[in-house]
Design an enzyme around this catalytic site. Structure first.
Site, PDB file in Angstrom:
ATOM      1  N   SER A 103      63.112  41.579  57.713  1.00 22.30           N
ATOM      2  CA  SER A 103      63.023  40.478  58.790  1.00 22.30           C
ATOM      3  C   SER A 103      62.201  40.624  59.943  1.00 22.30           C
ATOM      4  O   SER A 103      61.826  41.768  60.171  1.00 22.30           O
ATOM      5  CB  SER A 103      64.498  40.445  59.290  1.00 22.30           C
ATOM      6  N   THR A 162      62.007  35.938  63.872  1.00 22.73           N
ATOM      7  CA  THR A 162      62.446  34.495  63.694  1.00 22.73           C
ATOM      8  C   THR A 162      63.348  34.476  62.284  1.00 22.73           C
ATOM      9  O   THR A 162      64.109  33.641  62.204  1.00 22.73           O
ATOM     10  CB  THR A 162      61.435  33.457  63.589  1.00 22.73           C
ATOM     11  N   VAL A 205      64.022  37.602  55.224  1.00 28.35           N
ATOM     12  CA  VAL A 205      63.497  37.349  53.658  1.00 28.35           C
ATOM     13  C   VAL A 205      64.418  38.231  52.881  1.00 28.35           C
ATOM     14  O   VAL A 205      64.621  39.548  52.979  1.00 28.35           O
ATOM     15  CB  VAL A 205      61.960  37.782  53.750  1.00 28.35           C
ATOM     16  N   LYS A 232      63.144  32.506  52.454  1.00 29.39           N
ATOM     17  CA  LYS A 232      63.272  32.820  53.983  1.00 29.39           C
ATOM     18  C   LYS A 232      64.182  32.091  54.578  1.00 29.39           C
ATOM     19  O   LYS A 232      64.131  30.630  54.032  1.00 29.39           O
ATOM     20  CB  LYS A 232      61.868  32.260  54.016  1.00 29.39           C
ATOM     21  N   ASP A 290      49.563  34.653  65.710  1.00 29.51           N
ATOM     22  CA  ASP A 290      50.361  35.866  65.873  1.00 29.51           C
ATOM     23  C   ASP A 290      49.868  36.580  64.713  1.00 29.51           C
ATOM     24  O   ASP A 290      50.364  36.635  63.720  1.00 29.51           O
ATOM     25  CB  ASP A 290      51.552  35.659  65.714  1.00 29.51           C
TER      26      ASP A 290
HETATM   27  N1  LIG Z   1      56.718  36.430  50.227  1.00 29.93           N
HETATM   28  C1  LIG Z   1      57.450  37.284  50.785  1.00 29.93           C
HETATM   29  N2  LIG Z   1      57.667  38.604  49.840  1.00 29.93           N
HETATM   30  C2  LIG Z   1      57.903  39.496  50.316  1.00 29.93           C
HETATM   31  N3  LIG Z   1      58.189  39.971  51.563  1.00 29.93           N
HETATM   32  C3  LIG Z   1      57.985  39.072  52.496  1.00 29.93           C
HETATM   33  C4  LIG Z   1      57.554  37.525  52.038  1.00 29.93           C
HETATM   34  N4  LIG Z   1      57.405  36.794  53.378  1.00 29.93           N
HETATM   35  C5  LIG Z   1      57.474  37.654  54.272  1.00 29.93           C
HETATM   36  N5  LIG Z   1      58.193  39.126  53.929  1.00 29.93           N
HETATM   37  C6  LIG Z   1      58.577  40.047  54.791  1.00 29.93           C
HETATM   38  O1  LIG Z   1      59.355  39.552  55.595  1.00 29.93           O
HETATM   39  C7  LIG Z   1      58.762  39.882  56.955  1.00 29.93           C
HETATM   40  C8  LIG Z   1      59.290  38.520  57.809  1.00 29.93           C
HETATM   41  O2  LIG Z   1      58.651  37.513  57.445  1.00 29.93           O
HETATM   42  P1  LIG Z   1      58.030  36.506  58.519  1.00 29.93           P
HETATM   43  O3  LIG Z   1      56.757  37.204  59.041  1.00 29.93           O
HETATM   44  O4  LIG Z   1      57.726  35.056  57.849  1.00 29.93           O
HETATM   45  O5  LIG Z   1      59.243  36.365  59.618  1.00 29.93           O
HETATM   46  P2  LIG Z   1      59.099  36.069  61.255  1.00 29.93           P
HETATM   47  O6  LIG Z   1      60.255  36.286  61.756  1.00 29.93           O
HETATM   48  O7  LIG Z   1      58.004  35.133  61.298  1.00 29.93           O
HETATM   49  O8  LIG Z   1      58.292  37.712  61.476  1.00 29.93           O
HETATM   50  P3  LIG Z   1      57.295  38.019  62.655  1.00 29.93           P
HETATM   51  O9  LIG Z   1      58.538  38.803  63.752  1.00 29.93           O
HETATM   52  O10 LIG Z   1      56.357  38.839  62.180  1.00 29.93           O
HETATM   53  O11 LIG Z   1      56.728  36.770  63.527  1.00 29.93           O
HETATM   54  C9  LIG Z   1      57.538  39.922  56.778  1.00 29.93           C
HETATM   55  O12 LIG Z   1      56.991  40.913  57.836  1.00 29.93           O
HETATM   56  C10 LIG Z   1      57.216  40.412  55.469  1.00 29.93           C
HETATM   57  O13 LIG Z   1      57.187  41.908  55.366  1.00 29.93           O
END
Ligand SMILES: Nc1ncnc2c1ncn2[C@@H]1O[C@H](COP(=O)(O)OP(=O)(O)OP(=O)(O)O)[C@@H](O)[C@H]1O
Ligand SMILES: *[C@@H]1O[C@H](CO)[C@@H](O)[C@H](O)[C@H]1NC(C)=O
Ligand SMILES: *[C@@H]1O[C@H](CO)[C@@H](O)[C@H](O)[C@H]1NC(C)=O
Ligand SMILES: *[C@@H]1O[C@H](CO)[C@@H](O)[C@H](O)[C@H]1NC(C)=O
Ligand SMILES: *[C@@H]1O[C@H](CO)[C@@H](O)[C@H](O)[C@H]1NC(C)=O
Length: 472
Positions: free
Chosen positions: A85, A88, A91, A106, A218
């Site tokens: 996670s 925001t 996953v 997601k 970011d």
């Molecule tokens: N398609 C995927 N397959 C496996 N793991 C994933 C995938 N997409 C995202 N993740 C994992 O999930 C984490 C969180 O996803 P994401 O970066 O989209 O969320 P975020 O809340 O926007 O994160 P951040 O705090 O980095 O902005 C990622 O850092 C990654 O490790």
């Protein structure tokens, strides 16, 4: 209106966007007053999303190949477990029927920092979730429109209206594995170079994307995953498709903690190339600096140093950076990087019809196998030079396994690894060892010089008994 929509509605993404923009529109939940600050933020997100939706519409972005997955597919999901996670989103991994295809799901991370900070500030959980859901929608639109191996593939989405008033949105995408920088630092240079090259190809695409030049605002290793050995960006909620507006060059300063860059304000009132340069410097400081130079082939080091210097000073755009990387790849693949020096291969004798009985033996860095010493080589000459530089190495085998550049993996072994009869593989044994070592039954005649053509099926092919070498 919300009650009129069926639960688990599967709508095409453009329709989903339209629905979200209309029905989420100047929005007030019943019963409670939405704080003006939150309304303002929601308004800004909505406008940002409408702009993007219009651009996506104008580009008529192609639907992803294959059938789009939806809520019905998610209902049959098995093996759902949380993966990771962020601030925001959270996953999960899931297996979808009928074939048990692995996907990543997601959704908004209700307990994440983004939503909880917002709730702390505005005391309005529903509004805060909605704010986060806009990010998910933005990412979904971009994933749909950006068609590149370096962008994670969108497989579908589910918009579950039964969970009112949260409007639960799930993005279904291909499953990857998070990047682990610590682990990457220990992998062979060839693999690290691949990651950097994948990244440069992505940045070149983003600089010339159908939606304009895109900046990843970011930019961090955790926004990327690996899918089948390919680096892909997965977090696209925080991007900009607009270049910064300006009146003079003074408005076009690209700021980083360690360095500022001054760019030109172009005639159309935008800082020219600011998005592209921003991505490139981030690639330099988060990826190239760590992954590129370390343990690179000696002859390539000056070229890599130039690339690092040029990207670190933002002298190269994405196209030039890509060209520089492709040049390195060419040099590496063609073996042109090998130094012109007398080869050690003549110190080895080629034995056809033997292979190693085990991979397990002495280790080396950066081995492709954790059991023994397995390295990528251009040819037998390079392998011989490597074997000579390892005090334990007594023989080596060029295996049929190839790396991503098409080079062979060679297995380097000490005298403790037995050689056994095996097909058409060739073992290169140190001459100094051969004088001390002979096979159990085959004669010295069995040895052939490395330069000789070894025809298959000669009496050289060992019989069952000639499986071991023993020290004389
Ligand atoms: N398609 C995927 N397959 C496996 N793991 C994933 C995938 N997409 C995202 N993740 C994992 O999930 C984490 C969180 O996803 P994401 O970066 O989209 O969320 P975020 O809340 O926007 O994160 P951040 O705090 O980095 O902005 C990622 O850092 C990654 O490790
Ligand atoms: C970059 O510019 C900002 C704002 O002008 C300034 O505060 C900062 O000190 C500069 N940083 C460096 C490393 O020069
Ligand atoms: C690039 O090289 C120049 C000249 O040697 C040096 O002054 C500069 O600091 C280098 N920049 C980076 C980012 O390494
Ligand atoms: C970079 O390459 C792309 C496509 O190969 C091209 O469309 C674009 O004009 C080039 N950009 C620059 C600045 O040369
Ligand atoms: C080598 O021989 C083994 C056993 O004889 C066989 O199983 C294997 O498929 C052969 N490998 C190749 C590459 O021919």
């Amino acid at each position: 209106m919300p009650g009129a929509r069926p639960a688990g509605l599967l709508v095409a993404l453009p329709a989903l966007l339209a629905l979200a923009l209309v029905s989420w529109g100047p929005w007030r939940p019943p019963g409670s007053e939405t704080p003006p600050g939150l309304l303002g933020e929601l308004g800004r997100r909505r406008r940002d999303l409408s702009r993007l939706a219009a651009a996506v519409q104008a580009q008529a972005c192609a639907a992803p190949p294959g059938r789009a997955l939806g809520c019905a597919d998610l209902e049959g999901a098995t093996g759902v477990r949380p993966l990771a996670s962020g601030i925001t989103k959270r996953v999960s991994r899931a297996l979808l029927p009928p074939a048990g295809e692995e996907v990543a799901l997601k959704a908004v991370h209700g307990a994440g920092l983004d939503v909880s900070r917002c709730v702390q500030r505005y005391g309005h959980p529903a509004g805060c979730r909605r704010l986060a859901a806009y990010k998910l929608l933005k990412e979904m639109s971009l994933l749909r429109c950006l068609d590149h191996p370096g962008v994670v593939k969108l497989r579908g989405q589910c918009y579950d209206t039964s969970v009112n008033p949260e409007m639960k949105i799930t993005t279904i995408m291909e499953l990857g594995t998070p990047l682990e920088m610590i682990h990457l630092l220990q992998t062979p240079w060839e693999k690290r170079f691949k990651i950097c090259l994948d990244l440069v190809e992505l940045l070149q695409y983003l600089a010339n994307s159908p939606l304009g030049s895109i900046a990843l605002l970011d930019f961090q290793p955790r926004q990327f995953v690996m899918v089948d050995g390919v680096l892909k960006v997965t977090d696209l909620d925080d991007i900009s498709t607009e270049e910064l507006s300006c009146q003079t060059d003074k408005d076009c300063v690209l700021e980083f903690p360690t360095k500022n860059f001054s760019l030109k304000c172009a005639v159309h009132g935008k800082c020219e190339g600011i998005n592209e340069r921003r991505n490139l410097f981030n690639a330099y400081r988060y990826f190239f600096m760590y992954l590129l130079p370390h343990a690179a082939p000696l002859v390539l080091q000056p070229i890599l140093k130039d690339i690092l210097n040029a990207t670190g000073d933002l002298r190269f755009g994405a196209n030039e950076t890509l060209r520089a990387f492709q040049k390195v790849l060419h040099l590496y693949k063609s073996g042109l990087y090998l130094q012109k020096k007398p080869s050690h291969l003549k110190e080895y004798i080629a034995l056809k019809g033997f292979r190693s009985g085990t991979v397990e033996d002495y280790r080396c860095w950066p081995s492709y196998s954790h059991l023994g010493c397995m390295l990528s080589v251009h040819n037998a000459e390079e392998a011989a030079d490597i074997c000579c530089s390892h005090s334990q190495c007594q023989h080596f085998i060029i295996t049929p396994q190839k790396t991503w550049t098409g080079r062979s993996l060679a297995l380097f072994q000490s005298s403790s690894a037995d050689l056994i009869p095996g097909n058409n593989t060739v073992v290169y044994v140190k001459r100094s060892t051969v004088s001390r070592v002979k096979p159990l039954t085959s004669s010295q005649k069995g040895y052939r010089d490395v330069r000789e053509e070894i025809p298959t099926g000669t009496n050289f092919t060992p019989s069952k008994e000639t499986t071991h070498f023993v020290s004389a």
